[in-house]
Write an enzyme that holds these catalytic residues in place. Structure first.
Site, PDB file in Angstrom:
ATOM      1  N   LEU A 189       0.830  -1.195   0.000  1.00 51.51           N
ATOM      2  CA  LEU A 189       0.000   0.000   0.000  1.00 51.51           C
ATOM      3  C   LEU A 189       0.872   1.255   0.000  1.00 51.51           C
ATOM      4  O   LEU A 189       0.619   2.206  -0.739  1.00 51.51           O
ATOM      5  CB  LEU A 189      -0.922  -0.006   1.217  1.00 51.51           C
ATOM      6  CG  LEU A 189      -1.793   1.221   1.444  1.00 51.51           C
ATOM      7  CD1 LEU A 189      -2.769   1.427   0.295  1.00 51.51           C
ATOM      8  CD2 LEU A 189      -2.538   1.126   2.769  1.00 51.51           C
ATOM      9  N   HIS A 283      -3.882  -2.633  -2.987  1.00 57.78           N
ATOM     10  CA  HIS A 283      -3.715  -3.319  -1.702  1.00 57.78           C
ATOM     11  C   HIS A 283      -2.963  -4.630  -1.823  1.00 57.78           C
ATOM     12  O   HIS A 283      -2.995  -5.467  -0.922  1.00 57.78           O
ATOM     13  CB  HIS A 283      -5.087  -3.563  -1.074  1.00 57.78           C
ATOM     14  CG  HIS A 283      -5.094  -3.475   0.414  1.00 57.78           C
ATOM     15  ND1 HIS A 283      -5.375  -4.543   1.219  1.00 57.78           N
ATOM     16  CD2 HIS A 283      -4.851  -2.440   1.258  1.00 57.78           C
ATOM     17  CE1 HIS A 283      -5.322  -4.180   2.485  1.00 57.78           C
ATOM     18  NE2 HIS A 283      -4.995  -2.916   2.533  1.00 57.78           N
ATOM     19  N   LYS A 285       0.001  -7.100  -1.436  1.00 53.03           N
ATOM     20  CA  LYS A 285       1.154  -7.181  -0.527  1.00 53.03           C
ATOM     21  C   LYS A 285       1.950  -8.436  -0.897  1.00 53.03           C
ATOM     22  O   LYS A 285       1.620  -9.541  -0.471  1.00 53.03           O
ATOM     23  CB  LYS A 285       0.714  -7.281   0.938  1.00 53.03           C
ATOM     24  CG  LYS A 285      -0.402  -6.330   1.346  1.00 53.03           C
ATOM     25  CD  LYS A 285       0.049  -4.906   1.442  1.00 53.03           C
ATOM     26  CE  LYS A 285      -1.120  -4.006   1.794  1.00 53.03           C
ATOM     27  NZ  LYS A 285      -1.777  -4.320   3.070  1.00 53.03           N
ATOM     28  N   ASP A 290      14.406 -12.796  -6.372  1.00 48.42           N
ATOM     29  CA  ASP A 290      14.773 -13.887  -7.273  1.00 48.42           C
ATOM     30  C   ASP A 290      13.618 -14.896  -7.331  1.00 48.42           C
ATOM     31  O   ASP A 290      12.555 -14.564  -7.800  1.00 48.42           O
ATOM     32  CB  ASP A 290      16.093 -14.523  -6.858  1.00 48.42           C
ATOM     33  CG  ASP A 290      17.268 -13.567  -7.073  1.00 48.42           C
ATOM     34  OD1 ASP A 290      17.131 -12.623  -7.882  1.00 48.42           O
ATOM     35  OD2 ASP A 290      18.318 -13.752  -6.431  1.00 48.42           O
TER      36      ASP A 290
END
Length: 564
Positions: A189, A283, A285, A290
């Site tokens: 966010l 929103h 997350k 890698d």
């Protein structure tokens, strides 16, 4: 299974599986049962979504008949069940519809007593939406139908690690950044402005510098996706924190700022900072380095690194999952504003502007860009599934050995669910509603949320099905808005009011034993975890407790979820 936050691409980790009842074999479609070569024909993602949406429309058409039956008496419920084919959650639907239609303004606080009939009418065993693949061991689990909507990733549970604390999450991220060679992708966010956030930015800068000074440059790329309104709040903000990286490494760093298409025109001019974030946000997350991925609900802010409890699932050496989330973040980044070195923003060339351009055209383009990523990944995983489970097993093992692939066999299945309602992408909503609808007697559902604000449809499903629910909520003192100034300070009390209303309905229906609410409290901490989990079932006996682990059990030893 674990599900990260709403609107975020998340993973459902199936830590157990479920066989058909003893003596019953799944009948594949596309040919007679037992016919050689007969195999279930997989539906396209669009077809499955259309099927679920069509089912919703059929439910609405039945609503008047259901309400009339509820009002007339139980005999009409039985008659209606005789006329309609049985399906999972039908009783919950009838209770919900009769309640909605029979409710008047004077009874808004009290649910229809006919909802009490739901446990008597729902089927004993839910019907699987699509038949399982009977040719492979993983195909017997009951969540396989989700692969028709999103890509399915099979990994070994030895590659899955659940973190327990914010400090562990922060240290792991720093360590992963320092050893990254090819890519760092971070979607959140916002990025905070404190010393811990600066430490994270310094790690990125140091790693980028090393990649340039290396004898063999690694071509490290850093991609960061944040929300425009939250990331632009205040004079010092997420944008100003990242400007030095952009100015020093313009060819290696990309910062994308998603702007909701719903905030535009006069509305955008009139609504002040903080309040404009209520219109819509980015929103997602996810943090990947890698081929290692952290799925979480935590933002890149100091409290999430110290005393704000969240969830964190670390997937190690999962290249297919890392590739998918890289492509997804790139897709959302392509329809977002691009931060420049002089703190201005501009759109990718040829892309419709989110708040200056035509809204419908922008949403169509964004839908196509994101769905192309989902569908291409879904097809890749289906092809991999066919090669792994439906080709010559000896040949498959030889090919894997020749390729140097020594990864253990998968026993954990991950489904990244996407929710982007402005773009008409509602996969997370469809899957959640289906899972809650099909929860049968004996199943246990664990819901965890920092903000208890279930939709009315979800509340009705919780009250109308027969599964046991344990719901963990944030107490007012650990709510992130507790003690805030102005209107925000009243938010914890608002959630308490919603919680009390819901629990009053639970008590009025006498369901305190089946639906239990608990509050999380810890001194000087806040609570932000959002998880939905269903209890694992043994493949052999379909039990959760007192598993005999007979000689024929396919979960021998430590692999059995009951023995963990």
């Amino acid at each position: 299974m674990l599900r990260p936050a709403l609107c975020s691409p998340t993973a459902w980790l199936q830590l157990g599986a479920h066989l058909c009842p003893p003596g019953r074999k799944p009948k594949p479609r596309g040919g007679p049962a037992g016919a050689p070569g007969s195999r279930a024909r997989p539906l396209s993602a669009r077809a499955v979504v259309n099927k679920v949406l069509a089912r919703r429309k059929r439910k609405r058409r039945v609503s008047m008949a259901a309400a009339a039956a509820a009002a007339a008496g139980p005999v009409f419920w039985r008659r209606l069940l005789g006329l309609l084919p049985g399906r999972p959650g039908l009783a919950a639907l009838l209770g919900r519809l009769s309640d909605r239609l029979g409710r008047n303004p004077d009874r808004r606080r009290r649910r229809s007593p006919w909802l009490l009939l739901a446990p008597l009418l729902s089927p004993a065993v839910p019907v699987v939406t699509s038949p399982p693949c009977c040719l492979c061991a993983e195909g017997v689990h009951r969540f396989q139908w989700i692969r028709n909507l999103v890509p399915e990733f099979g990994v070994s549970s030895s590659h899955v690690r659940v973190l327990s604390s914010p400090a562990e999450f922060f240290e792991l991220m720093k360590g992963q950044i320092k050893v990254a060679k090819r890519r760092v992708v971070m979607a959140s966010l916002y990025l905070g402005i404190g010393p811990l956030e600066q430490e994270l930015v310094d790690c990125l800068e140091s790693t980028l510098e090393k990649s340039l000074q290396a004898k063999f440059p690694s071509g490290l790329r850093v991609s960061i996706l944040l929300d425009f309104t939250r990331g632009s709040r205040g004079r010092k903000n997420s944008r100003t924190m990242l400007l030095p990286l952009l100015q020093r490494f313009p060819e290696q760093v990309r910062v994308s700022l998603f702007h909701t298409p719903n905030l535009r025109g006069l509305l955008r001019l009139l609504i002040p900072e903080r309040f404009n974030e209520t219109i819509g946000l980015q929103h997602i997350k996810v943090y990947l380095f890698d081929n290692n991925v952290i799925l979480s609900g935590a933002n890149l802010s100091d409290s999430y690194f110290t005393n704000r409890q969240d969830r964190y699932v670390f997937l190690q050496d999962c290249p297919e999952i890392a590739d998918f989330f890289t492509e997804l973040v790139d897709a959302v980044g392509d329809v977002s504003l691009q931060l420049q070195g002089d703190d201005t923003v501009q759109m990718v060339e040829g892309m419709v502007h989110p708040y200056k351009g035509d809204r419908a055209a922008y949403c169509r383009a964004a839908n196509k860009r994101v769905m192309d990523v989902i569908n291409s990944a879904r097809m890749r995983q289906q092809m991999l599934h066919a090669q792994t489970f439906h080709s010559d097993p000896l040949l498959t093992q030889e090919d894997a050995a020749a390729a140097g692939d020594r990864r253990p066999a998968p026993d954990t299945w991950i489904y990244p669910l996407i929710q982007m309602k402005p773009f008409e992408i509602q996969i997370d909503e469809i899957v959640t509603e289906t899972l809650l609808t099909e929860a049968e007697r004996g199943a246990k559902v664990y819901l965890t949320t920092g903000y208890f604000n279930l939709t009315q449809a979800y509340m009705d499903l919780v009250l109308g099905t027969r599964a046991e629910y344990q719901i963990l909520l944030a107490s007012p003192e650990v709510n992130g808005f507790f003690g805030a100034k102005g209107v925000a300070g009243a938010i914890p009390a608002a959630y308490v009011h919603i919680e009390r209303q819901f629990y009053s309905e639970v008590c009025s229906l006498g369901q305190q034993e089946r639906v239990q609410l608990q509050e999380y409290w810890r001194r000087d901490w806040t609570f932000h975890a959002k998880v939905e989990e269903t209890e694992a079932l043994c493949l052999h006996c379909s039990r959760v407790q007192d598993c005999p682990r007979a000689s024929g059990c396919t979960w021998q030893g430590a692999a059995c979820p009951v023995s963990r």
